[in-house]
Scaffold this active site. Structure first.
Site, PDB file in Angstrom:
ATOM      1  N   THR A   1      57.221  86.972  71.915  1.00 43.41           N
ATOM      2  CA  THR A   1      57.976  87.963  71.153  1.00 43.41           C
ATOM      3  C   THR A   1      59.158  88.515  71.941  1.00 43.41           C
ATOM      4  OG1 THR A   1      56.218  89.455  71.790  1.00 43.41           O
ATOM      5  CG2 THR A   1      56.259  88.748  69.505  1.00 43.41           C
TER       6      THR A   1
ATOM      7  N   GLU B   1      44.202  68.728  47.675  1.00 43.99           N
ATOM      8  CA  GLU B   1      45.407  69.570  47.779  1.00 43.99           C
ATOM      9  C   GLU B   1      45.782  70.148  46.417  1.00 43.99           C
ATOM     10  OE1 GLU B   1      46.243  70.503  50.564  1.00 43.99           O
ATOM     11  OE2 GLU B   1      45.223  68.966  51.746  1.00 43.99           O
TER      12      GLU B   1
HETATM   13  P1  ADP Z   1      56.946  86.588  75.933  1.00 46.62           P
HETATM   14  O1  ADP Z   1      56.872  87.763  75.016  1.00 46.62           O
HETATM   15  O2  ADP Z   1      55.772  85.702  75.774  1.00 46.62           O
HETATM   16  O3  ADP Z   1      57.263  86.954  77.330  1.00 46.62           O
HETATM   17  P2  ADP Z   1      59.511  85.364  76.028  1.00 46.62           P
HETATM   18  O4  ADP Z   1      60.295  86.576  76.320  1.00 46.62           O
HETATM   19  O5  ADP Z   1      59.249  84.457  77.165  1.00 46.62           O
HETATM   20  O6  ADP Z   1      58.151  85.741  75.354  1.00 46.62           O
HETATM   21  O7  ADP Z   1      60.223  84.589  74.854  1.00 46.62           O
HETATM   22  C1  ADP Z   1      60.368  83.209  74.845  1.00 46.62           C
HETATM   23  C2  ADP Z   1      61.657  82.789  74.208  1.00 46.62           C
HETATM   24  O8  ADP Z   1      61.689  83.157  72.844  1.00 46.62           O
HETATM   25  C3  ADP Z   1      62.868  83.441  74.821  1.00 46.62           C
HETATM   26  O9  ADP Z   1      63.339  82.718  75.903  1.00 46.62           O
HETATM   27  C4  ADP Z   1      63.854  83.437  73.664  1.00 46.62           C
HETATM   28  O10 ADP Z   1      64.544  82.223  73.593  1.00 46.62           O
HETATM   29  C5  ADP Z   1      62.982  83.545  72.450  1.00 46.62           C
HETATM   30  N1  ADP Z   1      62.908  84.925  71.941  1.00 46.62           N
HETATM   31  C6  ADP Z   1      61.803  85.682  71.833  1.00 46.62           C
HETATM   32  N2  ADP Z   1      62.072  86.882  71.303  1.00 46.62           N
HETATM   33  C7  ADP Z   1      63.390  86.920  71.087  1.00 46.62           C
HETATM   34  C8  ADP Z   1      64.292  87.912  70.573  1.00 46.62           C
HETATM   35  N3  ADP Z   1      63.870  89.094  70.170  1.00 46.62           N
HETATM   36  N4  ADP Z   1      65.598  87.589  70.503  1.00 46.62           N
HETATM   37  C9  ADP Z   1      66.030  86.405  70.894  1.00 46.62           C
HETATM   38  N5  ADP Z   1      65.251  85.440  71.392  1.00 46.62           N
HETATM   39  C10 ADP Z   1      63.938  85.663  71.487  1.00 46.62           C
END
Ligand code: ADP
Length: 649
Positions: free
Chosen positions: A241, A461
């Protein structure tokens, strides 16, 4: 300055485990050369030749080495000049002060040899000197003595290097760095390109995090009013997220030193390492304060203490956690060091960690809603070459329950699909295919499937589709396919409403629709199959949740057996055997009732079900329109969600 330091470090010859192998091999070679030392012992001869030389009076001295059963023969000066002994002069590379033997030979049995020697020398006028000795090779002994130690030390060094991960790759000091923190430091010199602009949606979370950056940049603004700077913020939410992304954006924007590491970086095989790493981390952070520490996946160390009594080996993790707790809010309180941590398991974290004064703020980072998904799409579509009239609203509506990471994946997958089809720009269909692929897995058009199996899948289905079409609260259908995909042979795709609270009739309708597949098989073929496994799994879980978690069963009543504070290793049931029986009965009664309901529905609409299945068999994929043609317009109109006003920034 920092750069210079780095350079000198790099110029040092790097310690490599292969050196140890090299040293060991060199020692062995040395051992071979020195222990052999054959060239010093003269030419090899035979006992019979020796006795011949002895009788001729050529031998001046015989050294009998008892342990190796070798006799070394020294000739007289005159004999050395004789023609037959021409080649017997010892050739050495090392000039030696002592005289070296001319011949050597193995005499076999000592007693026999001695007897014969005595008999022969008795007849001689000038008797040779006969010496007995045992020979020891000093090099062998020395090597044998130290070799085990060398090997042990070698293996030890090797293991230590492996365990410390070799992350730094620096000189041999690795072993001594094991207690040092492995945090990566981002400061003014390191470029972090992520900014708050790259984080879409998450307004609340973004604001809170931005405030933290502000605290560090302008502490006086807050402290003049008597406020204290918070110590930590915990980012909590499902995976993907954007928690890590948010932290990266902080690193990019804060312009203060940012230490980033993962909870598992504290964990090592050795006792005490975790705690010492925590100490080291905070020491470094304090030196550079104001600074931020980011700990990803903090649940690796922050798990509630004392709950894993079974394993008994978790003291190390507890020590690490204790150290973290004291560093965050102990006597030696840190100034201007803010800890940001991320986890998707806030429920298992230790309460002491979450109390105010440590992680004062908990920032919930939830799955994005329609509007946020649209913004995330916008961020990830930026680098893509896409069709001009791409409808972002449509895409965000088609992806309920997707996380930011899923959406990023959809965009990437869509671009790959478009490239595979040789398109100039990514279009809507590519995105839909990408969504399908991410939900259902790869299409397997040429999976071997018999016609009768295919028929069964089609009816299964069609059963789902028919039942869900007829029920008010079942999720609206998008399409039905019988193209095998991932591990399933067919699928009905729905667009679930994004509900925040669910009523029992909605749950029951969904269960009925899920059982529609098996019911259709029963109604049409009067047979059932294993094809309904995933449906049954889903339905059973849901029924159990209704009864034991949400208190939606009349017989069990308004109570829940769910305990949010319980650890995941609870083996005891919080209810009696009778209640367990009642729960089981209630679950199967709920499921059975919905199954009968589905059967009844399908019996009444058997012709329509058959018609749908035939269309499906012919086309393989059918959409909402095809269903409308058969069933007429769906009677239930979806309640429109209350739209929130857009935040204007
Ligand atoms: P986690 O919450 O598991 O730490 P991450 O921050 O690693 O998740 O998110 C993984 C990827 O998902 C990011 O590198 C990005 O590309 C995408 N992503 C997740 N949330 C967003 C957001 N709010 N806006 C843009 N990209 C997002």
């Amino acid at each position: 300055m920092a750069n210079n330091k780095k350079k000198t470090k790099e110029n040092k010859p790097k310690f490599s485990p292969y050196w140890i192998y090299g040293i060991i091999i060199a020692l062995f070679l040395g051992f071979q050369i020195f222990s052999g030392a054959n060239y010093q012992d003269g030419n090899i001869t035979t006992p019979s030749d020796f006795f011949k030389y002895l009788k001729d009076g050529d031998v001046a001295r015989v050294d009998i080495v008892k342990n190796t059963q070798v006799a070394k023969v020294y000739l007289t000066k005159e004999a050395e000049d004789k023609e037959i002994h021409k080649n017997s002069k010892p050739e050495t590379f090392i000039p030696s002060a002592t005289k070296l033997p001319n011949y050597k030979f193995e005499f076999g049995d000592l007693q026999n040899f001695e007897d014969e020697l005595n008999a022969t020398t008795a007849t001689l006028a000038t008797k040779p000197i006969v010496k007995f000795n045992t020979e020891r090779n000093d090099w062998t002994n020395l090597l044998m003595g130290i070799l085990p130690f060398i090997l042990l030390i070698g293996v030890w060094v090797f293991i230590m290097r492996r365990m410390s991960g070799g992350a730094g790759g620096g000189a041999g000091g690795q072993i001594f760095n094991i207690g040092k923190s492995k945090a990566k430091l981002f400061d003014q010199n390191t470029e972090v390109k992520t900014t708050f602009k790259d984080v879409a949606g998450l307004e609340g979370a973004k604001e809170e995090v931005q405030e933290i950056v502000d605290f560090l940049k302008f502490p006086e603004k807050y402290t003049t009013l008597g406020g204290k700077i918070p110590k930590g913020a915990l980012l909590v939410g499902p995976p993907g997220t954007g928690k890590t992304l948010l932290a990266k954006a902080v690193a990019g924007e804060a312009k203060v030193p940012f230490f980033s590491l993962s909870g598992s970086d504290f964990v090592e095989m050795f006792v005490g390492v975790g705690a010492s790493r925590v100490r080291d981390l905070f020491k470094q952070a304090k030196e550079k304060s104001p600074s931020i520490i980011f700990i990803d996946e903090i649940d690796a160390i922050g798990r509630a203490r004392g709950k894993n009594a079974m394993s008994g080996s978790n003291d190390e993790r507890e020590n690490t956690l204790n150290q973290l707790l004291t560093e965050m809010d102990g006597f030696g309180t840190n100034t201007n060091v803010i800890v940001i941590a991320a986890t998707n398991r806030a429920d298992i974290l230790d309460k002491a960690l979450m109390r105010a004064g440590r992680f004062d703020r908990q920032i919930f980072v939830d799955l994005p809603d329609v509007r946020e998904r649209k913004e995330i799409f916008e961020v990830h579509l930026r680098p893509l070459k896409k069709e001009v009239q791409l409808d972002l609203d449509f895409l965000s509506k088609q992806t309920p329950g997707f996380s930011g990471a899923d959406i990023a994946n959809v965009c990437n997958e869509a671009a790959l699909i478009a490239a595979r089809n040789g398109k100039k720009a990514v279009d809507k269909q590519d995105f839909l295919d990408a969504v399908d692929r991410i939900i259902g897995g790869l299409e397997k058009k040429n999976k071997i499937i018999t016609p009768s199996e295919k028929r069964a899948v089609a009816f299964h289905e069609a059963g789902h589709a028919t039942v869900s079409w007829m029920l008010e609260h079942a999720a609206p259908l998008v399409k039905v396919t019988i193209v095998p995909r991932g591990r399933s042979l067919g699928a009905a795709w729905y667009l679930p409403e994004e509900r925040l609270i669910v009523r029992p009739e909605q749950m029951l309708d969904e269960m009925c629709a899920a059982l529609g597949g098996r019911a259709a098989e029963k109604v049409i073929f009067n047979q059932i199959s294993t094809g309904a496994l995933s449906d049954l799994e889903k339905v059973t879980k849901q029924a159990r949740a209704m009864v034991t978690i949400y208190g939606l069963s009349d017989k069990i009543g308004n109570l829940t057996y769910y305990d949010s504070g319980q650890s995941e290793y609870g083996f005891t049931k919080p209810y009696s055997e009778e209640t367990a029986e009642l729960i089981d009965k209630e679950i199967s009664a709920i499921i059975e009732k919905q199954y009968q309901r589905a059967i009844e529905l399908l019996e009444n609409n058997k012709d329509k079900l058959t018609e749908l299945a035939e269309v499906l068999l012919e086309k393989e994929v059918i959409f909402k329109d095809n269903l409308e043609k058969i069933f007429g317009e769906r009677a239930f109109i979806k309640e429109e969600p209350i739209t929130r006003p857009d935040i204007i920034s």
